[in-house]
Design a protein around this motif. Structure first.
Motif, PDB file in Angstrom:
ATOM      1  N   MET A   8      -2.766  -3.026  -6.598  1.00 51.99           N
ATOM      2  CA  MET A   8      -4.012  -3.769  -6.671  1.00 51.99           C
ATOM      3  C   MET A   8      -5.177  -2.794  -6.541  1.00 51.99           C
ATOM      4  O   MET A   8      -5.048  -1.742  -5.930  1.00 51.99           O
ATOM      5  CB  MET A   8      -4.078  -4.790  -5.548  1.00 51.99           C
ATOM      6  N   VAL A   9      -6.288  -3.169  -7.116  1.00 51.48           N
ATOM      7  CA  VAL A   9      -7.506  -2.386  -6.985  1.00 51.48           C
ATOM      8  C   VAL A   9      -8.489  -3.200  -6.155  1.00 51.48           C
ATOM      9  O   VAL A   9      -8.382  -4.426  -6.057  1.00 51.48           O
ATOM     10  CB  VAL A   9      -8.118  -2.022  -8.363  1.00 51.48           C
ATOM     11  N   ILE A  10      -9.443  -2.529  -5.532  1.00 47.71           N
ATOM     12  CA  ILE A  10     -10.373  -3.205  -4.637  1.00 47.71           C
ATOM     13  C   ILE A  10     -11.145  -4.316  -5.343  1.00 47.71           C
ATOM     14  O   ILE A  10     -11.514  -5.311  -4.727  1.00 47.71           O
ATOM     15  CB  ILE A  10     -11.322  -2.179  -3.964  1.00 47.71           C
ATOM     16  N   GLU A  11     -11.342  -4.186  -6.635  1.00 52.16           N
ATOM     17  CA  GLU A  11     -12.053  -5.218  -7.383  1.00 52.16           C
ATOM     18  C   GLU A  11     -11.292  -6.544  -7.399  1.00 52.16           C
ATOM     19  O   GLU A  11     -11.878  -7.596  -7.617  1.00 52.16           O
ATOM     20  CB  GLU A  11     -12.337  -4.759  -8.821  1.00 52.16           C
ATOM     21  N   GLU A  20     -16.344  -9.454   7.654  1.00 55.96           N
ATOM     22  CA  GLU A  20     -16.764  -8.222   6.980  1.00 55.96           C
ATOM     23  C   GLU A  20     -15.558  -7.407   6.532  1.00 55.96           C
ATOM     24  O   GLU A  20     -15.439  -6.222   6.805  1.00 55.96           O
ATOM     25  CB  GLU A  20     -17.685  -7.400   7.875  1.00 55.96           C
ATOM     26  N   SER A  21     -14.634  -8.089   5.858  1.00 54.13           N
ATOM     27  CA  SER A  21     -13.432  -7.417   5.381  1.00 54.13           C
ATOM     28  C   SER A  21     -13.058  -7.965   4.003  1.00 54.13           C
ATOM     29  O   SER A  21     -13.531  -9.004   3.581  1.00 54.13           O
ATOM     30  CB  SER A  21     -12.277  -7.625   6.361  1.00 54.13           C
ATOM     31  N   TYR A  22     -12.207  -7.221   3.335  1.00 52.13           N
ATOM     32  CA  TYR A  22     -11.706  -7.627   2.022  1.00 52.13           C
ATOM     33  C   TYR A  22     -10.293  -8.170   2.192  1.00 52.13           C
ATOM     34  O   TYR A  22      -9.512  -7.658   2.993  1.00 52.13           O
ATOM     35  CB  TYR A  22     -11.680  -6.437   1.071  1.00 52.13           C
ATOM     36  N   PHE A  23      -9.952  -9.205   1.436  1.00 47.74           N
ATOM     37  CA  PHE A  23      -8.603  -9.746   1.515  1.00 47.74           C
ATOM     38  C   PHE A  23      -8.104 -10.106   0.126  1.00 47.74           C
ATOM     39  O   PHE A  23      -8.872 -10.302  -0.808  1.00 47.74           O
ATOM     40  CB  PHE A  23      -8.537 -10.964   2.441  1.00 47.74           C
ATOM     41  N   TYR A  24      -6.789 -10.158   0.013  1.00 46.23           N
ATOM     42  CA  TYR A  24      -6.128 -10.511  -1.233  1.00 46.23           C
ATOM     43  C   TYR A  24      -4.986 -11.460  -0.884  1.00 46.23           C
ATOM     44  O   TYR A  24      -4.184 -11.167   0.011  1.00 46.23           O
ATOM     45  CB  TYR A  24      -5.574  -9.255  -1.913  1.00 46.23           C
ATOM     46  N   LEU A  33      -5.195  -7.641   4.146  1.00 46.96           N
ATOM     47  CA  LEU A  33      -6.541  -7.489   4.675  1.00 46.96           C
ATOM     48  C   LEU A  33      -6.934  -6.023   4.692  1.00 46.96           C
ATOM     49  O   LEU A  33      -6.140  -5.168   5.090  1.00 46.96           O
ATOM     50  CB  LEU A  33      -6.594  -8.058   6.091  1.00 46.96           C
ATOM     51  N   ILE A  34      -8.149  -5.710   4.231  1.00 49.22           N
ATOM     52  CA  ILE A  34      -8.707  -4.358   4.285  1.00 49.22           C
ATOM     53  C   ILE A  34      -9.970  -4.422   5.106  1.00 49.22           C
ATOM     54  O   ILE A  34     -10.790  -5.297   4.899  1.00 49.22           O
ATOM     55  CB  ILE A  34      -9.018  -3.817   2.872  1.00 49.22           C
ATOM     56  N   TYR A  35     -10.137  -3.509   6.039  1.00 48.85           N
ATOM     57  CA  TYR A  35     -11.293  -3.502   6.908  1.00 48.85           C
ATOM     58  C   TYR A  35     -12.023  -2.179   6.809  1.00 48.85           C
ATOM     59  O   TYR A  35     -11.496  -1.201   6.295  1.00 48.85           O
ATOM     60  CB  TYR A  35     -10.879  -3.765   8.357  1.00 48.85           C
ATOM     61  N   ASP A  36     -13.232  -2.150   7.339  1.00 52.24           N
ATOM     62  CA  ASP A  36     -14.033  -0.931   7.389  1.00 52.24           C
ATOM     63  C   ASP A  36     -13.624  -0.146   8.631  1.00 52.24           C
ATOM     64  O   ASP A  36     -13.876  -0.582   9.753  1.00 52.24           O
ATOM     65  CB  ASP A  36     -15.520  -1.274   7.438  1.00 52.24           C
ATOM     66  N   LYS A  37     -12.968   0.993   8.461  1.00 56.94           N
ATOM     67  CA  LYS A  37     -12.448   1.731   9.607  1.00 56.94           C
ATOM     68  C   LYS A  37     -13.543   2.192  10.556  1.00 56.94           C
ATOM     69  O   LYS A  37     -13.310   2.344  11.745  1.00 56.94           O
ATOM     70  CB  LYS A  37     -11.609   2.921   9.150  1.00 56.94           C
ATOM     71  N   ASP A  38     -14.768   2.377  10.066  1.00 54.74           N
ATOM     72  CA  ASP A  38     -15.863   2.775  10.943  1.00 54.74           C
ATOM     73  C   ASP A  38     -16.259   1.631  11.873  1.00 54.74           C
ATOM     74  O   ASP A  38     -16.642   1.854  13.015  1.00 54.74           O
ATOM     75  CB  ASP A  38     -17.072   3.225  10.133  1.00 54.74           C
TER      76      ASP A  38
END
Length: 58
Positions: A8-11, A20-24, A33-38
């Protein structure tokens, strides 16, 4: 045993403003789930590893 996976690509992910995270959506019904590591460690402190090393003889 066969292993099945997709690339998969982030798009392809959807953004959730509340967390404040991306999910598929996963085929199993859950979400990847993808999160901002910072922001993940924001406000948390991680203690440094101890420099006292004790040797154990087996």
């Amino acid at each position: 045993m066969a292993v099945f996976h997709d690339q998969m690509v982030i798009e392809d992910f959807q953004y959730d403003e509340a967390s404040e995270s991306y999910f598929y959506p996963c085929p199993c019904g859950d979400n990847f789930l993808i999160y901002d590591k910072d922001q993940f460690m924001c406000g948390e402190t991680v203690p440094a590893p101890s420099t006292n090393k004790e040797l154990v003889k087996c």
